[in-house]
Design a protein around this motif. Structure first.
Motif, PDB file in Angstrom:
ATOM      1  N   ALA A 117       0.829  -1.207   0.000  1.00  0.00           N
ATOM      2  CA  ALA A 117       0.000   0.000   0.000  1.00  0.00           C
ATOM      3  C   ALA A 117       0.864   1.258   0.000  1.00  0.00           C
ATOM      4  CB  ALA A 117      -0.934  -0.001   1.211  1.00  0.00           C
ATOM      5  N   LEU A 118       1.915   1.250   0.809  1.00  0.00           N
ATOM      6  CA  LEU A 118       2.819   2.399   0.857  1.00  0.00           C
ATOM      7  C   LEU A 118       3.507   2.600  -0.490  1.00  0.00           C
ATOM      8  CD1 LEU A 118       4.416   1.843   4.381  1.00  0.00           C
ATOM      9  CD2 LEU A 118       2.867   3.697   3.727  1.00  0.00           C
ATOM     10  N   ALA A 119       3.946   1.525  -1.107  1.00  0.00           N
ATOM     11  CA  ALA A 119       4.594   1.617  -2.416  1.00  0.00           C
ATOM     12  C   ALA A 119       3.635   2.194  -3.452  1.00  0.00           C
ATOM     13  CB  ALA A 119       5.099   0.247  -2.850  1.00  0.00           C
ATOM     14  N   ALA A 120       2.376   1.769  -3.391  1.00  0.00           N
ATOM     15  CA  ALA A 120       1.380   2.284  -4.335  1.00  0.00           C
ATOM     16  C   ALA A 120       1.166   3.780  -4.144  1.00  0.00           C
ATOM     17  CB  ALA A 120       0.058   1.536  -4.155  1.00  0.00           C
ATOM     18  N   MET A 121       1.116   4.224  -2.898  1.00  0.00           N
ATOM     19  CA  MET A 121       0.898   5.642  -2.632  1.00  0.00           C
ATOM     20  C   MET A 121       2.084   6.486  -3.084  1.00  0.00           C
ATOM     21  SD  MET A 121      -2.115   6.003  -1.602  1.00  0.00           S
ATOM     22  CE  MET A 121      -1.935   7.756  -1.285  1.00  0.00           C
ATOM     23  N   HIS A 122       3.286   6.016  -2.836  1.00  0.00           N
ATOM     24  CA  HIS A 122       4.456   6.763  -3.304  1.00  0.00           C
ATOM     25  C   HIS A 122       4.469   6.821  -4.831  1.00  0.00           C
ATOM     26  CE1 HIS A 122       6.568   7.621   0.433  1.00  0.00           C
ATOM     27  NE2 HIS A 122       6.202   6.417   0.871  1.00  0.00           N
ATOM     28  N   GLY A 123       4.016   5.741  -5.481  1.00  0.00           N
ATOM     29  CA  GLY A 123       3.932   5.740  -6.935  1.00  0.00           C
ATOM     30  C   GLY A 123       2.938   6.764  -7.457  1.00  0.00           C
ATOM     31  N   VAL A 124       1.823   6.926  -6.759  1.00  0.00           N
ATOM     32  CA  VAL A 124       0.821   7.925  -7.143  1.00  0.00           C
ATOM     33  C   VAL A 124       1.410   9.326  -7.084  1.00  0.00           C
ATOM     34  CG1 VAL A 124      -1.311   9.053  -6.378  1.00  0.00           C
ATOM     35  CG2 VAL A 124      -1.211   6.565  -6.554  1.00  0.00           C
ATOM     36  N   TYR A 125       2.127   9.627  -6.007  1.00  0.00           N
ATOM     37  CA  TYR A 125       2.680  10.975  -5.841  1.00  0.00           C
ATOM     38  C   TYR A 125       3.813  11.253  -6.828  1.00  0.00           C
ATOM     39  CZ  TYR A 125      -0.163  12.348  -1.863  1.00  0.00           C
ATOM     40  OH  TYR A 125      -1.226  12.719  -1.071  1.00  0.00           O
ATOM     41  N   ARG A 126       4.599  10.239  -7.156  1.00  0.00           N
ATOM     42  CA  ARG A 126       5.603  10.437  -8.207  1.00  0.00           C
ATOM     43  C   ARG A 126       4.934  10.708  -9.544  1.00  0.00           C
ATOM     44  NH1 ARG A 126       8.548   6.521  -5.330  1.00  0.00           N
ATOM     45  NH2 ARG A 126       7.472   4.851  -6.481  1.00  0.00           N
ATOM     46  N   ALA A 127       3.822  10.017  -9.797  1.00  0.00           N
ATOM     47  CA  ALA A 127       3.117  10.184 -11.069  1.00  0.00           C
ATOM     48  C   ALA A 127       2.582  11.601 -11.235  1.00  0.00           C
ATOM     49  CB  ALA A 127       1.979   9.167 -11.182  1.00  0.00           C
ATOM     50  N   PHE A 128       2.227  12.263 -10.134  1.00  0.00           N
ATOM     51  CA  PHE A 128       1.762  13.648 -10.232  1.00  0.00           C
ATOM     52  C   PHE A 128       2.801  14.516 -10.943  1.00  0.00           C
ATOM     53  CE2 PHE A 128      -0.831  13.229  -6.043  1.00  0.00           C
ATOM     54  CZ  PHE A 128      -1.825  12.539  -6.714  1.00  0.00           C
ATOM     55  N   VAL A 129       4.055  14.171 -10.781  1.00  0.00           N
ATOM     56  CA  VAL A 129       5.154  14.954 -11.339  1.00  0.00           C
ATOM     57  C   VAL A 129       5.668  14.357 -12.646  1.00  0.00           C
ATOM     58  CG1 VAL A 129       7.481  15.860 -10.878  1.00  0.00           C
ATOM     59  CG2 VAL A 129       5.812  15.672  -9.012  1.00  0.00           C
ATOM     60  N   GLU A 130       5.699  13.028 -12.722  1.00  0.00           N
ATOM     61  CA  GLU A 130       6.373  12.366 -13.834  1.00  0.00           C
ATOM     62  C   GLU A 130       5.447  11.941 -14.973  1.00  0.00           C
ATOM     63  OE1 GLU A 130       8.368   9.152 -11.897  1.00  0.00           O
ATOM     64  OE2 GLU A 130       9.833  10.439 -10.892  1.00  0.00           O
ATOM     65  N   HIS A 131       4.165  11.712 -14.699  1.00  0.00           N
ATOM     66  CA  HIS A 131       3.273  11.182 -15.727  1.00  0.00           C
ATOM     67  C   HIS A 131       2.725  12.323 -16.591  1.00  0.00           C
ATOM     68  CE1 HIS A 131       0.079   8.948 -17.702  1.00  0.00           C
ATOM     69  NE2 HIS A 131       0.614   7.846 -17.222  1.00  0.00           N
ATOM     70  N   PRO A 132       2.894  12.238 -17.915  1.00  0.00           N
ATOM     71  CA  PRO A 132       2.440  13.334 -18.785  1.00  0.00           C
ATOM     72  C   PRO A 132       0.957  13.669 -18.646  1.00  0.00           C
ATOM     73  CG  PRO A 132       3.882  11.843 -19.990  1.00  0.00           C
ATOM     74  CD  PRO A 132       3.614  11.192 -18.668  1.00  0.00           C
ATOM     75  N   ALA A 133       0.093  12.656 -18.499  1.00  0.00           N
ATOM     76  CA  ALA A 133      -1.345  12.914 -18.398  1.00  0.00           C
ATOM     77  C   ALA A 133      -1.666  13.672 -17.115  1.00  0.00           C
ATOM     78  CB  ALA A 133      -2.127  11.603 -18.450  1.00  0.00           C
ATOM     79  N   ALA A 134      -1.011  13.306 -16.011  1.00  0.00           N
ATOM     80  CA  ALA A 134      -1.236  14.010 -14.748  1.00  0.00           C
ATOM     81  C   ALA A 134      -0.770  15.459 -14.860  1.00  0.00           C
ATOM     82  CB  ALA A 134      -0.507  13.300 -13.609  1.00  0.00           C
TER      83      ALA A 134
END
Length: 264
Positions: A117-134
Motif C-alpha cells: 500500500a505504501l509503495a502504491a501511494m508513493h507511486g501515485v505521488y511520483r506520477a503527479f510529477v512524472e506522468h504526462p497525463a497528470a
C-alpha cells in the motif's frame, strides 16, 4: 444548515465560513483566520480558492457553497469515480471535469500488505510529477483557475492526494513556509477522521482486522507522500515554478495572474 466546528470569521469576506456537514474535507486553500503567512510577510487571501472531497452535498450545503460566490468547480476524479458518485451541482458554478489518475481500483483491491500500500501511494505521488497525463491535467486546472473570475473550488474523492498536491503546489508558489504547507496538507487526517474510521471499520468487518493497517495507508495524508512528490519535482525540474511552467505548461502570465489573486 447542519454544521459542526465553525472557523473564525474572515474580516475581508465579512461573513463566516461554515464547515460543511456533508463534505467533511471542504476548506479554504488559504487556511483559517487571516490566511496562511508567506515568506515575504504577506498572507494568502481567503475566499478565492476552496478545496474539498467529493461533493455529496445536502441541499443546504450546496446552497451554502453557492453563497460563497463559487463560479467554477473542478472535479479531479476519474470517470468511474464521477459515475459512481456524481457531484451535487453548486448553484451558480460551472462544473469542469479535469481527471487526474489516483490509485487504480483493481490495484487497491489487490493490496496484500502495508508495504504494498505504501509503495502504491508513493507511486501515485511520483506520477503527479512524472506522468504526462497528470501534468497535463494539473496544468489545465491552474490555467483554468487563472482565467476564471469569482471564487473557485477543486476536489477529488477524499480531497487528500490529488487535491492535496495541487494545494501544496499553490501554497509553495505563494511562499508559504514548508512546515505550514505540511500542516495544511495533514489537516485532511483531522477533518476526515469520522469518514476514515467508518471505512476502516467496514474493512475490519468484511476483510478482517489484519487488513486495517494495509488500507489505512491508502486513506491518510502522510508527510512521506508529499516528500516523494517534492523530491520528484527537484529531480526533474529543480523547483516548483519550473515544474508548473515547464512541466505543467502553465503560461508565466497565467501563473502570475493566479498568484496575484491569492495574495492578500
Amino acid at each position: 444548515m447542519s454544521t459542526h466546528e465553525r472557523e473564525p470569521a474572515d474580516q475581508h469576506l465579512g461573513e463566516e465560513l461554515v464547515r460543511l456537514a456533508s463534505a467533511d474535507n471542504f476548506r479554504d486553500l488559504a487556511g483559517s483566520g487571516e490566511g496562511h503567512p508567506t515568506a515575504d510577510g504577506g498572507r494568502v487571501r481567503r475566499g478565492v480558492l476552496f478545496r474539498s472531497n467529493e461533493l455529496q452535498l445536502t441541499d443546504a450545503d450546496a446552497h451554502a457553497l453557492g453563497s460563497l460566490g463559487i463560479t467554477a468547480v473542478y472535479d479531479l476524479r476519474g470517470d468511474h469515480e464521477v459515475e459512481a458518485h456524481p457531484d451535487v451541482p453548486v448553484p451558480g458554478a460551472a462544473w469542469h471535469h479535469v481527471p487526474v489518475g489516483g490509485i487504480p481500483m483493481d490495484e487497491v483491491s489487490g493490496l496484500s500488505s502495508r508495504e504494498a500500500a505504501l509503495a502504491a501511494m508513493h507511486g501515485v505521488y511520483r506520477a503527479f510529477v512524472e506522468h504526462p497525463a497528470a501534468r497535463a491535467s494539473f496544468g489545465e486546472l491552474l490555467t483554468r483557475m487563472a482565467g476564471t473570475d469569482g471564487a473557485q473550488l477543486f476536489h477529488c474523492t477524499a480531497g487528500k492526494d490529488r487535491t492535496g498536491w495541487a494545494a501544496a503546489v499553490l501554497l509553495g508558489l505563494l511562499g508559504v513556509p514548508d512546515d505550514v504547507v505540511l500542516e495544511d496538507y495533514l489537516l485532511t487526517n483531522t477533518f476526515s477522521t469520522a469518514t476514515r474510521e467508518k471505512y476502516l471499520a467496514l474493512i475490519a468487518e468484511h476483510l478482517g482486522p489484519d487488513k486495517v493497517a494495509v488500507y489505512e495507508a491508502v486513506m491518510v495524508a502522510d508527510e512521506a507522500y508529499l516528500r516523494t512528490a517534492r523530491a520528484a519535482v527537484e529531480a526533474s525540474y529543480g523547483d516548483l515554478r519550473t515544474y508548473v511552467v515547464d512541466g505543467l505548461g502553465v503560461g508565466p502570465s497565467d501563473l502570475e495572474r493566479l498568484l496575484a489573486r491569492l495574495r492578500a
